[in-house]
Design a protein around this motif. Structure first.
Motif, short mmCIF file in Angstrom:
data_model
loop_
_atom_site.label_atom_id
_atom_site.label_comp_id
_atom_site.label_asym_id
_atom_site.label_seq_id
_atom_site.Cartn_x
_atom_site.Cartn_y
_atom_site.Cartn_z
N ILE A 169 0.84 -1.20 0.00
CA ILE A 169 0.00 0.00 0.00
C ILE A 169 0.87 1.25 0.00
O ILE A 169 0.62 2.19 -0.75
N ALA A 170 1.91 1.28 0.83
CA ALA A 170 2.80 2.45 0.88
C ALA A 170 3.50 2.65 -0.46
O ALA A 170 3.62 3.79 -0.94
N MET B 183 1.76 6.72 -6.84
CA MET B 183 0.68 7.63 -7.23
C MET B 183 1.08 9.09 -6.97
O MET B 183 0.85 9.96 -7.82
N ILE B 184 1.71 9.35 -5.84
CA ILE B 184 2.15 10.72 -5.54
C ILE B 184 3.21 11.18 -6.53
O ILE B 184 3.22 12.33 -6.97
N GLN B 185 4.11 10.27 -6.92
CA GLN B 185 5.14 10.63 -7.91
C GLN B 185 4.50 11.03 -9.24
O GLN B 185 4.91 12.00 -9.87
N VAL B 186 3.49 10.29 -9.66
CA VAL B 186 2.80 10.61 -10.93
C VAL B 186 2.12 11.97 -10.82
O VAL B 186 2.22 12.80 -11.72
N LYS C 74 4.14 19.32 -11.91
CA LYS C 74 5.37 20.01 -12.31
C LYS C 74 5.29 20.43 -13.77
O LYS C 74 5.65 21.55 -14.13
N LYS C 75 4.82 19.51 -14.65
CA LYS C 75 4.68 19.85 -16.07
C LYS C 75 3.70 20.99 -16.26
O LYS C 75 3.94 21.89 -17.06
N ARG C 76 2.59 20.95 -15.53
CA ARG C 76 1.60 22.02 -15.65
C ARG C 76 2.18 23.35 -15.20
O ARG C 76 1.98 24.38 -15.83
N ASN C 77 2.94 23.34 -14.09
CA ASN C 77 3.54 24.57 -13.59
C ASN C 77 4.57 25.13 -14.57
O ASN C 77 4.66 26.34 -14.75
#
Length: 133
Positions: free
Chosen positions: A82-83, A89-92, A98-101
């Protein structure tokens, strides 16, 4: 009392509460899937590789207490899966954010007024004519 009911109603109707509720429900279902994966697939396979051990029955007794360390090991594997899934998921999400920013930070080229474009063309033509003469 009526004010508390109104405030509670406003709290419930906020979008974040609904998002959180959906997350809890989906997370609970995901936890059940991972638990089944660990208990019913991974741990039996690991048990076979380690000589036919059934982790759910691994325990030792101290006095009248049964210490079920096999179940504890299964729960550790649950937690790690689970971790790891949450980490991925957090990395994605961070990459997408980041790409959007980066796209938002790029300066937008402002379109030059038609007069400036026309004047630049005239200037360039005058330079060419000057070189020819």
């Amino acid at each position: 009392m009526k004010k508390e009911v109104t405030n509670f109603k406003a709290f419930i109707m906020r979008g974040n509460v609904f998002d959180m509720a959906v997350g809890v429900i989906v997370g609970g279902a995901f936890g059940k899937i991972v638990t089944s994966l660990v208990n019913d697939i991974l741990m039996p396979l690991i048990g076979i590789l380690l000589g036919g051990h059934d982790f759910s029955k691994m325990m030792f007794t101290i006095g009248s207490a049964n210490i079920k360390y096999g179940v504890f090991l299964q729960n550790i594997v649950d937690f790690l899966i689970i971790a790891g899934s949450i980490y991925l998921m957090i990395q994605v999400v961070e990459r997408i954010t980041k790409k959007r920013n980066v796209l938002e930070e790029q300066p937008q080229e402002t379109a030059k007024p038609a007069q400036e474009i026309l004047l630049a063309e005239i200037r360039d033509l005058l330079k060419e004519n000057k070189k020819k003469n």
